[in-house]
Design a protein around this motif. Sequence first.
Motif, PDB file in Angstrom:
ATOM      1  N   UNK A 163     -12.550  64.536 -22.701  1.00  0.00           N
ATOM      2  CA  UNK A 163     -11.952  63.378 -22.938  1.00  0.00           C
ATOM      3  C   UNK A 163     -10.740  63.247 -22.085  1.00  0.00           C
ATOM      4  N   UNK A 164      -9.977  64.597 -22.231  1.00  0.00           N
ATOM      5  CA  UNK A 164      -8.623  64.485 -21.885  1.00  0.00           C
ATOM      6  C   UNK A 164      -8.229  64.954 -20.376  1.00  0.00           C
ATOM      7  N   UNK A 165      -7.439  64.189 -19.996  1.00  0.00           N
ATOM      8  CA  UNK A 165      -7.194  64.219 -18.558  1.00  0.00           C
ATOM      9  C   UNK A 165      -6.459  65.892 -18.070  1.00  0.00           C
ATOM     10  N   UNK A 166      -7.123  66.260 -16.866  1.00  0.00           N
ATOM     11  CA  UNK A 166      -6.787  67.618 -16.465  1.00  0.00           C
ATOM     12  C   UNK A 166      -5.611  67.459 -15.759  1.00  0.00           C
ATOM     13  N   UNK A 167      -4.451  67.745 -16.478  1.00  0.00           N
ATOM     14  CA  UNK A 167      -3.184  67.767 -15.538  1.00  0.00           C
ATOM     15  C   UNK A 167      -2.618  69.197 -14.992  1.00  0.00           C
ATOM     16  N   UNK A 168      -1.827  68.906 -13.939  1.00  0.00           N
ATOM     17  CA  UNK A 168      -1.287  70.366 -13.411  1.00  0.00           C
ATOM     18  C   UNK A 168      -0.508  70.878 -14.612  1.00  0.00           C
ATOM     19  N   UNK A 169      -0.103  72.201 -14.736  1.00  0.00           N
ATOM     20  CA  UNK A 169       0.986  72.746 -15.283  1.00  0.00           C
ATOM     21  C   UNK A 169       2.211  72.288 -15.590  1.00  0.00           C
ATOM     22  N   UNK A 170       2.671  71.689 -14.422  1.00  0.00           N
ATOM     23  CA  UNK A 170       4.099  71.318 -14.208  1.00  0.00           C
ATOM     24  C   UNK A 170       4.145  69.954 -15.073  1.00  0.00           C
ATOM     25  N   UNK A 171       2.978  69.087 -14.797  1.00  0.00           N
ATOM     26  CA  UNK A 171       2.985  67.875 -15.569  1.00  0.00           C
ATOM     27  C   UNK A 171       2.957  68.089 -17.286  1.00  0.00           C
ATOM     28  N   UNK A 172       2.224  69.009 -17.533  1.00  0.00           N
ATOM     29  CA  UNK A 172       2.125  69.154 -19.001  1.00  0.00           C
ATOM     30  C   UNK A 172       3.463  69.741 -19.565  1.00  0.00           C
ATOM     31  N   UNK A 173       3.967  70.809 -18.716  1.00  0.00           N
ATOM     32  CA  UNK A 173       5.521  71.201 -19.419  1.00  0.00           C
ATOM     33  C   UNK A 173       6.473  69.890 -19.377  1.00  0.00           C
ATOM     34  N   UNK A 174       6.505  68.984 -18.383  1.00  0.00           N
ATOM     35  CA  UNK A 174       7.358  68.094 -18.355  1.00  0.00           C
ATOM     36  C   UNK A 174       6.995  67.165 -19.193  1.00  0.00           C
ATOM     37  N   UNK A 175       5.900  67.035 -19.778  1.00  0.00           N
ATOM     38  CA  UNK A 175       5.678  66.086 -20.848  1.00  0.00           C
ATOM     39  C   UNK A 175       6.063  66.308 -22.214  1.00  0.00           C
ATOM     40  N   UNK A 176       6.002  67.796 -22.404  1.00  0.00           N
ATOM     41  CA  UNK A 176       6.569  68.499 -23.753  1.00  0.00           C
ATOM     42  C   UNK A 176       5.634  69.423 -24.473  1.00  0.00           C
ATOM     43  N   UNK A 177       4.310  69.812 -23.651  1.00  0.00           N
ATOM     44  CA  UNK A 177       3.625  70.729 -24.012  1.00  0.00           C
ATOM     45  C   UNK A 177       3.967  72.032 -23.781  1.00  0.00           C
ATOM     46  N   UNK A 178       3.885  73.052 -24.779  1.00  0.00           N
ATOM     47  CA  UNK A 178       4.092  74.351 -24.675  1.00  0.00           C
ATOM     48  C   UNK A 178       2.859  75.128 -24.446  1.00  0.00           C
ATOM     49  N   UNK A 179       1.515  74.738 -24.875  1.00  0.00           N
ATOM     50  CA  UNK A 179       0.447  75.482 -24.514  1.00  0.00           C
ATOM     51  C   UNK A 179      -0.584  74.610 -24.054  1.00  0.00           C
TER      52      UNK A 179
END
Length: 291
Positions: free
Chosen positions: A218-234
Motif C-alpha cells: 500500500x505504501x509508495x516505494x520511495x528512494x532512500x534520499x526521499x525518505x530521509x528528506x521526509x523525516x524517516x529514520x528507518x
Amino acid sequence: MPHTTKTPAEKLRELLNRPGLLVMPGCHDAISAKLCQLAGFETAFMSGFAVSASRLAQPDTGLISYTELLDQGRNICDAVSIPIWGDGDTGFGNAINIKRTVHGYAQAGFACIMLEDQVAPKRCGHTKGKAIVSRDEAAMRIQAAIDARNEGADILIMARTDARSTHGLEEAIKRAQIFHALGADINFVEAPESIDEMREYCSRVPGYKVANLIEHGKTPLLSHQQLEEMGYKIAVYPLTLLNVAIKAMQQSLDQLKNGQPSEVLDFQKLTHIVGFDDYYQEENRYRLGDE
C-alpha cells in the motif's frame, strides 16, 4: 580487563544516533540473517510474516505463537553479530503477557521489539480484515512494554499502529504521538497510502520513524534520499528476501522438472556461506597432535 562488549540494544542505539537513513532488510531464519550481515547491512528485521511463511507455510494471521517466534529469533540472533529487530505481534496477551514477551525477546538477543495495536489474532498490515484495539488499550500495551524495558529488559521498543487502515490517518498520527510521549524508542504508522500521508506523519510525529516498504503493497516505494528528506529514520524491507527466495525456488523447481540445469552457487561458495571454513579452522585448533 573490564568487559566492554556492547549489547545488541547498545549497538542499535549507536546506529540510530548516527546521521542518515538506516536501511534494514527483513530476514526469516538464520541463513537469511547471515546473508544480510555478509552483504554489509548493519541491522536486520525478523518479520513475523516471513517467519510464519517459512516456518509454517501459513499466512501472517496470528497463527504463529510466541514460543515459535522466540525460538526462530534466538537462532537468528545467535547466527549474527548485527542487532536484530523482532516482530512481537500484539504482545500475546494482557499487560503482564506483554512484559513477559519483552523480557523474552531481550533474553533471546533481540535489540528491538515491535508491538502493535491490532486486535488478536492480528494480520499483515497490508492485507484485508484488520481491526484495532481502543486507544487506551493500545497505550496500555506500549506502557507495559516500556515498563519492562525500564525494569531491566535491555531492548528498544518500536510502537506500531495500524489505525490508518481502519480509522484513518488522523487517528494513526494521534496514536503515534501518544506512543512517543509514553517513551517508545521508535514509532511506526503502518501502511500510509500516499506520499502526502507519509509527509503528514513525519511532520507531526516526533522521534524515530519507520517506513515499511513492501513491494506492491500500500505504501509508495520511495528512494532512500526521499525518505530521509521526509523525516524517516528507518527504511525496512521486510519481505524482499522471502519474496525473491520463493521466486528463485519456483524457477529452479520448474527447471528441475523439465530436466534443465538450475543456476546455483558454486559449491565452495555455498559451503563457505554456511560456515564450513570457520568450522574447519575451529576443528584444527583442537586437533590432537598424533592424528
